[in-house]
Design an enzyme around this catalytic site. Structure first.
Site, PDB file in Angstrom:
ATOM      1  N   ASP A  54      -8.907  -1.095   8.676  1.00  0.00           N
ATOM      2  CA  ASP A  54     -10.107  -1.833   9.104  1.00  0.00           C
ATOM      3  C   ASP A  54     -11.395  -1.098   8.730  1.00  0.00           C
ATOM      4  OD1 ASP A  54      -8.559  -3.868  10.126  1.00  0.00           O
ATOM      5  OD2 ASP A  54      -8.442  -2.981  12.121  1.00  0.00           O
ATOM      6  N   ARG A  73     -11.614  -9.034   1.994  1.00  0.00           N
ATOM      7  CA  ARG A  73     -12.575  -7.942   2.188  1.00  0.00           C
ATOM      8  C   ARG A  73     -12.871  -7.150   0.914  1.00  0.00           C
ATOM      9  NH1 ARG A  73     -11.107  -5.983   8.370  1.00  0.00           N
ATOM     10  NH2 ARG A  73     -12.370  -7.598   9.373  1.00  0.00           N
ATOM     11  N   ARG A 103      -2.757  -5.789  23.531  1.00  0.00           N
ATOM     12  CA  ARG A 103      -1.407  -5.415  23.959  1.00  0.00           C
ATOM     13  C   ARG A 103      -1.319  -5.282  25.473  1.00  0.00           C
ATOM     14  NH1 ARG A 103      -2.280  -4.226  18.827  1.00  0.00           N
ATOM     15  NH2 ARG A 103      -0.590  -3.786  17.355  1.00  0.00           N
ATOM     16  N   SER A 107       2.225  -3.405   8.075  1.00  0.00           N
ATOM     17  CA  SER A 107       1.431  -4.135   9.063  1.00  0.00           C
ATOM     18  C   SER A 107       1.915  -3.853  10.472  1.00  0.00           C
ATOM     19  CB  SER A 107       1.534  -5.639   8.774  1.00  0.00           C
ATOM     20  OG  SER A 107       1.106  -6.375   9.894  1.00  0.00           O
ATOM     21  N   SER A 157      -7.171  -3.521  19.700  1.00  0.00           N
ATOM     22  CA  SER A 157      -5.701  -3.571  19.583  1.00  0.00           C
ATOM     23  C   SER A 157      -5.029  -3.292  20.927  1.00  0.00           C
ATOM     24  CB  SER A 157      -5.215  -2.488  18.617  1.00  0.00           C
ATOM     25  OG  SER A 157      -5.575  -2.794  17.318  1.00  0.00           O
ATOM     26  N   GLN A 202       0.859  -5.484  12.934  1.00  0.00           N
ATOM     27  CA  GLN A 202       1.002  -6.792  13.576  1.00  0.00           C
ATOM     28  C   GLN A 202       2.431  -7.302  13.402  1.00  0.00           C
ATOM     29  OE1 GLN A 202      -2.104  -9.232  11.914  1.00  0.00           O
ATOM     30  NE2 GLN A 202      -3.695  -8.264  13.162  1.00  0.00           N
ATOM     31  N   LYS A 252      -7.491 -10.380   5.144  1.00  0.00           N
ATOM     32  CA  LYS A 252      -8.085 -10.114   6.464  1.00  0.00           C
ATOM     33  C   LYS A 252      -9.006 -11.280   6.850  1.00  0.00           C
ATOM     34  CE  LYS A 252      -6.060  -6.250   7.299  1.00  0.00           C
ATOM     35  NZ  LYS A 252      -5.081  -6.191   8.377  1.00  0.00           N
TER      36      LYS A 252
HETATM   37  C1  S3P Z   1      -4.032  -4.749  14.140  1.00  0.00           C
HETATM   38  C2  S3P Z   1      -3.422  -4.398  12.986  1.00  0.00           C
HETATM   39  C3  S3P Z   1      -4.079  -4.459  11.670  1.00  0.00           C
HETATM   40  C4  S3P Z   1      -5.578  -4.574  11.773  1.00  0.00           C
HETATM   41  C5  S3P Z   1      -6.012  -5.528  12.836  1.00  0.00           C
HETATM   42  C6  S3P Z   1      -5.439  -5.167  14.188  1.00  0.00           C
HETATM   43  C7  S3P Z   1      -3.254  -4.672  15.386  1.00  0.00           C
HETATM   44  O1  S3P Z   1      -3.575  -5.568  10.964  1.00  0.00           O
HETATM   45  O2  S3P Z   1      -6.158  -4.938  10.542  1.00  0.00           O
HETATM   46  O3  S3P Z   1      -7.442  -5.516  12.936  1.00  0.00           O
HETATM   47  O4  S3P Z   1      -3.854  -4.714  16.477  1.00  0.00           O
HETATM   48  O5  S3P Z   1      -2.023  -4.576  15.305  1.00  0.00           O
HETATM   49  P1  S3P Z   1      -2.234  -5.386  10.085  1.00  0.00           P
HETATM   50  O6  S3P Z   1      -1.295  -4.643  10.918  1.00  0.00           O
HETATM   51  O7  S3P Z   1      -1.716  -6.737   9.747  1.00  0.00           O
HETATM   52  O8  S3P Z   1      -2.709  -4.618   8.868  1.00  0.00           O
END
Ligand code: S3P
Length: 427
Positions: A312, A343, A25, A165, A21, A167, A339
């Protein structure tokens, strides 16, 4: 089918690959910022390479440097129009975050991904970004990749997040950082906050109060140093291995210990598991060492807001249910259905192959302790890196009567998983 020799214990001191992650970024913010960003110890895996290629397509340069890269960019105000479709490969983080990163940039771009990613929901980012004036079109009635982003004049907004989320939150924040004015994003539960921490260190005017993040956008971001800690989600496989293999004793060094990521430790503590954490001083992201020994532990129910902080690690927690003294139940985890694979389905498929008694719920699963060693099991990765790594652990736990169909997908997050595991093996 692939098999491995049985091992007894995992022992020793290891470091795990850099955080996925945070690597995504640091590449994205390096490209959004003006000047040079020194990224030390990035994860080079299929997912993060997809992000690096996307940032190159927007005009950022990645100059190899000792243990990483210097990202050189003119900043988000000068993003160039990509000359071709951007392929996000298997990476949901790349697809969701760069949708927000590109939406206000005034360029035309098309995003796509591999078979798995093209089935994963994109509406969750399209909806809030559209409320901020983004213009995009996507396949399957505006829900899936491929997705085209059209030049648009975006504006700030107060957004109420509908999905738990990071993301989605990060996608909105990467757009908002480029848009003049005050945007707020309120999330339904606290998710990982790496984007907030990093935006601040690149000079954004960003603050958080409770579940709301406020950003005053439109100021230039400035290149800085970004050092990437070890990935807690990769370390988790060794925490799990210590609990699965008798006689284990493992120390994992330089691991990111941001509490928005370490929900697995909270869950395990509630199961009675003992471990030691040693935090380092003066790091931007909390980080340190984890020490854990094999021990017996009970199960329990994991649900509610904690789910977002171990999203995760839930398949691992489910596999641990086989080795606990009482059932492990996971609820409020609908997100697992969307995912890299479904999962809940892919975990339960493998657990029942191994002979475990399980129950399936729309939002989770319940796993009962394994009564006897599996006779024979043919596991499937579902081309999902985390399911592939758990399958490798099961092969090594039960020996050659357990096999797995495919393990190449570990390249997505932990390309040297088998090597590191081998370093710790006691046969
Ligand atoms: C992540 C957020 C998670 C995670 C993914 C990485 C990120 O997803 O499952 O492996 O780097 O922001 P979600 O935020 O959609 O749950």
């Amino acid at each position: 089918m692939i098999t491995f020799g049985k091992i007894k214990s995992v022992k020793g001191e290891i470091t795990v690959p850099a955080d996925k992650s945070i690597t995504h970024r640091s590449f994205m913010l390096g490209a959004m910022a003006e000047g040079s960003t020194r990224v030390t110890n990035p994860l080079m895996s299929r997912d993060t390479i997809a992000t690096m290629n996307a940032m190159k397509a927007l005009g950022a340069e990645f100059i190899p440097a000792e243990n990483g890269f210097v990202v050189v960019s003119k900043g988000y105000r000068f993003f160039q129009e990509p000359s071709d479709v951007i392929n996000c490969d298997n990476s949901g983080t790349t697809a969701r975050l760069i949708t927000g990163l590109i939406a206000p940039a005034g360029v035309y771009a098309v995003l796509t991904g591999d078979d798995s990613l093209r089935k994963r929901p994109m509406k969750r980012v399209i909806k809030p970004l559209s409320l901020m004036g983004a213009r995009m079109e996507a396949a399957s009635n505006g829900t899936l990749l491929p997705l085209s982003i059209l030049p648009a004049h975006m504006h700030p907004a107060d957004i109420k997040g509908e999905t738990k989320s990071a993301q989605v939150k990060s996608s909105v924040l990467l757009a908002a950082a480029q848009i003049e004015g005050r945007t707020s994003y309120t999330e339904p539960a606290l998710t990982r906050n790496h984007s907030e921490i990093m935006l601040k260190s690149f000079g954004a005017d960003i603050s958080a109060e409770g579940n709301t993040v406020i950003i005053n956008g439109g100021r230039p971001l400035t290149g800085t140093d970004a050092a990437v800690p070890g990935d807690f989600s990769s370390a988790a496989f060794f925490i799990g291995a210590a609990l699965m293999f008798e006689g284990s004793d493992i120390t994992i060094r330089n691991v990111g210990l941001n509490s928005s990521r370490t929900g697995l430790l909270t869950a395990l503590a509630s199961f009675g598991v003992k471990f030691e954490l040693n935090y380092y001083e003066n790091t931007v992201e909390p980080m340190g060492d984890i020490h854990i020994k094999h021990q017996t532990f009970s199960g329990g129910r994991i649900d509610g807001d904690l789910i977002a902080n171990l999203i995760d690690e839930l398949p691992l927690l489910a596999f641990l249910g086989m080795f606990a003294d009482s059932p492990v139940e996971i609820r409020d985890a609908h997100e697992l259905r969307v995912k890299e694979s479904d999962r809940i389905a892919s975990t339960l498929y493998n657990l029942s192959q191994l002979g475990a008694e399980t129950e399936e719920f729309e939002d989770g699963m319940k796993i009962y302790p394994l009564k006897k060693e599996p006779a024979q099991a043919r596991l499937r990765s579902f081309f999902d890196h985390r399911i592939a790594m758990l399958s490798i652990l099961m092969c090594k736990r039960f020996g050659e009567k357990v096999s797995v169909d495919e393990i190449q997908s570990v390249d997505v997050s932990f390309p040297n998983f088998a090597d590191i595991l081998e370093q710790t093996e006691i046969k």
